[in-house]
Design a protein around this motif. Structure first.
Motif, PDB file in Angstrom:
ATOM      1  N   LYS A 286     -27.110   7.033  -5.643  1.00 46.18           N
ATOM      2  CA  LYS A 286     -27.779   6.177  -6.377  1.00 46.18           C
ATOM      3  C   LYS A 286     -27.417   5.640  -7.690  1.00 46.18           C
ATOM      4  O   LYS A 286     -28.100   5.031  -8.550  1.00 46.18           O
ATOM      5  N   THR A 287     -26.201   5.649  -7.900  1.00 44.43           N
ATOM      6  CA  THR A 287     -25.359   4.985  -8.924  1.00 44.43           C
ATOM      7  C   THR A 287     -24.728   3.697  -8.537  1.00 44.43           C
ATOM      8  O   THR A 287     -24.085   3.385  -7.345  1.00 44.43           O
ATOM      9  N   TYR A 288     -24.809   2.655  -9.416  1.00 44.02           N
ATOM     10  CA  TYR A 288     -24.397   1.406  -8.978  1.00 44.02           C
ATOM     11  C   TYR A 288     -23.448   0.716 -10.317  1.00 44.02           C
ATOM     12  O   TYR A 288     -23.657   1.275 -11.708  1.00 44.02           O
ATOM     13  N   TYR A 289     -22.495  -0.219 -10.086  1.00 38.00           N
ATOM     14  CA  TYR A 289     -21.772  -0.696 -11.382  1.00 38.00           C
ATOM     15  C   TYR A 289     -22.109  -2.044 -11.264  1.00 38.00           C
ATOM     16  O   TYR A 289     -22.060  -2.787 -10.349  1.00 38.00           O
ATOM     17  N   GLN A 290     -22.401  -2.667 -12.386  1.00 39.11           N
ATOM     18  CA  GLN A 290     -22.606  -3.921 -12.693  1.00 39.11           C
ATOM     19  C   GLN A 290     -21.811  -4.551 -13.784  1.00 39.11           C
ATOM     20  O   GLN A 290     -21.982  -4.223 -15.197  1.00 39.11           O
ATOM     21  N   PHE A 291     -20.732  -5.107 -13.687  1.00 38.74           N
ATOM     22  CA  PHE A 291     -20.044  -5.926 -14.536  1.00 38.74           C
ATOM     23  C   PHE A 291     -20.708  -6.965 -15.345  1.00 38.74           C
ATOM     24  O   PHE A 291     -21.544  -7.771 -14.795  1.00 38.74           O
ATOM     25  N   GLY A 292     -20.624  -6.950 -16.866  1.00 41.51           N
ATOM     26  CA  GLY A 292     -21.447  -8.069 -17.510  1.00 41.51           C
ATOM     27  C   GLY A 292     -20.727  -8.472 -18.744  1.00 41.51           C
ATOM     28  O   GLY A 292     -20.898  -9.586 -19.172  1.00 41.51           O
ATOM     29  N   GLY A 293     -20.159  -7.482 -19.334  1.00 42.46           N
ATOM     30  CA  GLY A 293     -19.733  -7.536 -20.744  1.00 42.46           C
ATOM     31  C   GLY A 293     -20.485  -7.533 -21.775  1.00 42.46           C
ATOM     32  O   GLY A 293     -21.857  -7.535 -21.419  1.00 42.46           O
ATOM     33  N   TYR A 294     -20.165  -7.195 -23.137  1.00 42.63           N
ATOM     34  CA  TYR A 294     -21.215  -7.356 -23.914  1.00 42.63           C
ATOM     35  C   TYR A 294     -21.108  -8.374 -24.987  1.00 42.63           C
ATOM     36  O   TYR A 294     -21.630  -8.531 -26.246  1.00 42.63           O
ATOM     37  N   ASP A 295     -20.283  -9.587 -24.866  1.00 45.87           N
ATOM     38  CA  ASP A 295     -20.426 -10.715 -25.736  1.00 45.87           C
ATOM     39  C   ASP A 295     -21.184 -11.812 -25.392  1.00 45.87           C
ATOM     40  O   ASP A 295     -21.139 -12.674 -25.891  1.00 45.87           O
ATOM     41  N   ASN A 296     -22.021 -11.371 -24.348  1.00 44.32           N
ATOM     42  CA  ASN A 296     -23.187 -12.773 -23.947  1.00 44.32           C
ATOM     43  C   ASN A 296     -24.274 -12.130 -23.157  1.00 44.32           C
ATOM     44  O   ASN A 296     -24.024 -10.980 -22.794  1.00 44.32           O
ATOM     45  N   CYS A 297     -25.268 -12.978 -22.912  1.00 45.66           N
ATOM     46  CA  CYS A 297     -26.439 -12.162 -22.419  1.00 45.66           C
ATOM     47  C   CYS A 297     -26.470 -12.375 -20.880  1.00 45.66           C
ATOM     48  O   CYS A 297     -27.636 -11.793 -20.297  1.00 45.66           O
ATOM     49  N   GLU A 298     -25.734 -13.292 -20.352  1.00 45.65           N
ATOM     50  CA  GLU A 298     -25.738 -13.439 -18.895  1.00 45.65           C
ATOM     51  C   GLU A 298     -25.579 -12.260 -18.100  1.00 45.65           C
ATOM     52  O   GLU A 298     -26.249 -11.981 -17.208  1.00 45.65           O
ATOM     53  N   GLY A 299     -24.711 -11.206 -18.705  1.00 40.21           N
ATOM     54  CA  GLY A 299     -24.756  -9.820 -18.113  1.00 40.21           C
ATOM     55  C   GLY A 299     -25.959  -8.940 -17.846  1.00 40.21           C
ATOM     56  O   GLY A 299     -26.228  -8.632 -17.049  1.00 40.21           O
ATOM     57  N   MET A 300     -26.681  -9.166 -18.956  1.00 44.18           N
ATOM     58  CA  MET A 300     -27.980  -8.589 -19.115  1.00 44.18           C
ATOM     59  C   MET A 300     -29.201  -9.165 -17.877  1.00 44.18           C
ATOM     60  O   MET A 300     -29.870  -8.472 -17.533  1.00 44.18           O
TER      61      MET A 300
ATOM     62  N   CYS B  57     -29.629  -8.805 -26.522  1.00 50.85           N
ATOM     63  CA  CYS B  57     -29.572  -9.253 -25.355  1.00 50.85           C
ATOM     64  C   CYS B  57     -30.435  -8.392 -24.289  1.00 50.85           C
ATOM     65  O   CYS B  57     -31.240  -8.859 -23.355  1.00 50.85           O
ATOM     66  N   ILE B  58     -30.384  -7.162 -24.538  1.00 49.90           N
ATOM     67  CA  ILE B  58     -31.056  -6.064 -23.731  1.00 49.90           C
ATOM     68  C   ILE B  58     -32.782  -6.359 -23.950  1.00 49.90           C
ATOM     69  O   ILE B  58     -33.506  -6.416 -23.093  1.00 49.90           O
ATOM     70  N   ALA B  59     -33.083  -6.622 -25.201  1.00 54.57           N
ATOM     71  CA  ALA B  59     -34.502  -6.737 -25.735  1.00 54.57           C
ATOM     72  C   ALA B  59     -35.028  -7.870 -24.837  1.00 54.57           C
ATOM     73  O   ALA B  59     -36.146  -8.212 -24.201  1.00 54.57           O
ATOM     74  N   ASP B  60     -34.372  -9.037 -25.074  1.00 52.14           N
ATOM     75  CA  ASP B  60     -34.690 -10.441 -24.352  1.00 52.14           C
ATOM     76  C   ASP B  60     -34.577 -10.550 -23.021  1.00 52.14           C
ATOM     77  O   ASP B  60     -35.329 -11.456 -22.482  1.00 52.14           O
ATOM     78  N   LYS B  61     -33.501  -9.926 -22.427  1.00 56.31           N
ATOM     79  CA  LYS B  61     -33.366 -10.218 -21.184  1.00 56.31           C
ATOM     80  C   LYS B  61     -33.315  -9.126 -20.036  1.00 56.31           C
ATOM     81  O   LYS B  61     -33.427  -9.254 -18.796  1.00 56.31           O
ATOM     82  N   ALA B  62     -33.390  -7.815 -20.620  1.00 56.71           N
ATOM     83  CA  ALA B  62     -33.298  -6.735 -19.425  1.00 56.71           C
ATOM     84  C   ALA B  62     -34.399  -5.677 -19.636  1.00 56.71           C
ATOM     85  O   ALA B  62     -34.167  -4.499 -18.918  1.00 56.71           O
ATOM     86  N   GLN B  63     -35.230  -5.635 -20.522  1.00 56.92           N
ATOM     87  CA  GLN B  63     -36.400  -4.850 -20.605  1.00 56.92           C
ATOM     88  C   GLN B  63     -37.405  -4.798 -19.234  1.00 56.92           C
ATOM     89  O   GLN B  63     -37.824  -5.824 -18.755  1.00 56.92           O
ATOM     90  N   SER B  64     -37.801  -3.601 -19.106  1.00 57.38           N
ATOM     91  CA  SER B  64     -38.516  -3.322 -17.884  1.00 57.38           C
ATOM     92  C   SER B  64     -40.050  -4.016 -18.370  1.00 57.38           C
ATOM     93  O   SER B  64     -40.566  -3.602 -19.699  1.00 57.38           O
ATOM     94  N   LYS B  65     -40.787  -4.665 -17.398  1.00 56.28           N
ATOM     95  CA  LYS B  65     -42.060  -5.183 -17.571  1.00 56.28           C
ATOM     96  C   LYS B  65     -42.987  -4.297 -16.904  1.00 56.28           C
ATOM     97  O   LYS B  65     -44.374  -4.569 -17.386  1.00 56.28           O
ATOM     98  N   ARG B  66     -42.684  -3.202 -16.002  1.00 60.29           N
ATOM     99  CA  ARG B  66     -43.958  -2.487 -15.608  1.00 60.29           C
ATOM    100  C   ARG B  66     -43.232  -0.890 -16.023  1.00 60.29           C
ATOM    101  O   ARG B  66     -43.364   0.082 -15.145  1.00 60.29           O
TER     102      ARG B  66
END
Length: 429
Positions: free
Chosen positions: A24-38, A73-82
């Protein structure tokens, strides 16, 4: 991988449980210097969540300089809507009042206060959780919890190891910002607060912040700073600032002792002495509550020349062994009348056959449950920095040199003079 265990449930079917968890674990590379990863993370999460309710916790283990960018970036791009969203932030929570306020403003521009969990792993210890239970569920303690009966309170956090094991930012922040700001002040706030109206996290945090705001200004003459020098402990471990990231002869303290006072009706005049350091003789984490002497004690002649030996104490210990101790005066069996100071001992390992959870396990479970009483609210954070920032500026602007002490020793001699100044004998020596 190798750190995954099933110790809490006694290793039953451990391999199966670890395998089920890893699936149930996954790895998603994205970096923390941009919002694309989020954005990518959000897409991946939506696939896993399908159409059901989706709650998300974001644990930010990132450099402080990148924290606001990542949180935005989390607030704008990755928060759950449900479902709900919660964000965990690691220390440091700023460097002083101004930097902390800037960080808080940035976070509150994107998240509600109830979504923010500032984590300090030391606050997840069972000793801290037990503070309010002991006080508010035992009639034997609550009536005595005031200046009329308590002579002093001591909070002691000492560690054997040196800077190399004390956190990645210790060499910049020092022990006051690392240990005192969050852990020790929060411990005192929980111990000294008024009874909350309930066990809701906000009710408890309302009372904690009152304690922090009631603390008197810390004077430099009531603070002792120390820095360990090269030496060897009894176990053979060597320590030297020359072998760390801290430059030898820097002014960064590795030890602090201080006398705090709470200016309210319950605690007026009661010294809260704190002592914390690394490179000391042993690992010790405990709270010691010393009660006043019995007025007109009929047995003073049997106690001996030192009245301190007759002081009742409540000792809450997390290290070296979890225990609750009550020190009382007792007659030694036999002929004659000789008194002895004895301890009523509740040693956890003898009483409870349970595996103690790691502090991070406890705190992350609290985040999942929405229990925030052990996490600092923004106004608590501000109150703590308002107490410490003037002291830190005075230390740094005056280039106050810490007193040197031997690695593996008991710390600076100045700590003993500080205790004597406030009429307190350090109980751990």
């Amino acid at each position: 991988m190798r750190n995954l265990t099933c110790r809490v449930d006694h290793q039953e079917n451990c391999d199966e449980k670890v395998d089920a968890f890893l699936k149930k674990t996954y790895y998603q590379f994205g970096g923390y210097d941009n919002c694309e990863g989020m954005t990518t993370l959000d897409s991946q999460m939506q696939k896993l969540e399908a159409d059901g309710r989706a709650n998300r916790i974001f644990y930010l283990s990132v450099p402080q300089g990148a924290l606001l960018d990542v949180a935005t970036c989390i607030a704008d791009k990755a928060q759950s809507k449900r479902g709900w969203n919660r964000i965990i932030i690691e220390k440091p929570f700023g460097f002083d009042t101004e930097s902390s306020a800037k960080l808080t403003r940035g976070l509150l521009s994107k998240f509600y206060e109830e979504q923010i969990y500032r984590i300090d792993h030391r606050l997840g210890k069972d000793l801290i959780e037990n503070l309010t239970v002991l006080r508010f569920s035992n009639l034997v303690f609550e009536p005595l919890w005031n200046r009329q009966y308590i002579r002093n309170v001591q909070v002691i956090v000492s560690e054997e190891w040196g800077i190399e094991r004390s956190g990645r930012y210790f060499n910049k922040y020092g022990i006051i910002r690392d240990i005192v700001h969050s852990h020790i002040l929060q411990t005192i706030a929980l111990l000294a607060m008024e009874p909350p109206v309930g066990l809701n996290g906000e009710d408890i945090r309302n009372e904690k912040v009152k304690v922090l705001r009631s603390m008197k200004k810390l004077d430099l003459e009531d603070v002792v700073l120390g820095q360990y020098k090269e030496g060897v402990q009894s176990g053979g471990k060597a320590g030297s600032l020359q072998n760390s990231d801290v430059l030898w002869k820097s002014l960064i303290p590795t030890f602090v002792a201080a006398a705090l006072y709470i200016d309210n009706a319950r605690w007026d005049g009661v010294p809260f002495l704190i002592k914390s350091g690394i490179g000391l003789i042993k690992n010790r984490v405990e709270i010691r509550i010393q009660f006043r002497h019995v007025p007109g004690n009929l047995y003073r002649d049997q106690i001996g020349h030192s009245s301190n030996l007759a002081t009742n104490e409540l000792i809450l210990r997390e290290q070296p062994n979890e225990a609750i101790l009550v020190k009382i005066n007792n007659k030694v069996p036999g002929l004659g009348m000789q008194l002895d100071a004895s301890e009523l001992n509740l040693l956890y390992k003898d009483k409870y056959n349970v595996e103690m959870p790691d502090s991070y396990e406890q705190l992350i479970l609290d985040v999942i449950d929405g229990d925030n009483h052990l996490f600092m609210r923004s106004d608590e954070l501000e109150a703590a920095w308002n107490l410490l920032t003037p002291l830190l500026y005075e230390i740094e602007s005056n280039k106050v040199a810490p007193e040197l002490y031997q690695f593996g020793g008991r710390g600076p001699v100045g700590a003993y003079y500080l205790g004597a100044k406030h009429g307190v004998r350090w109980a751990d020596d």
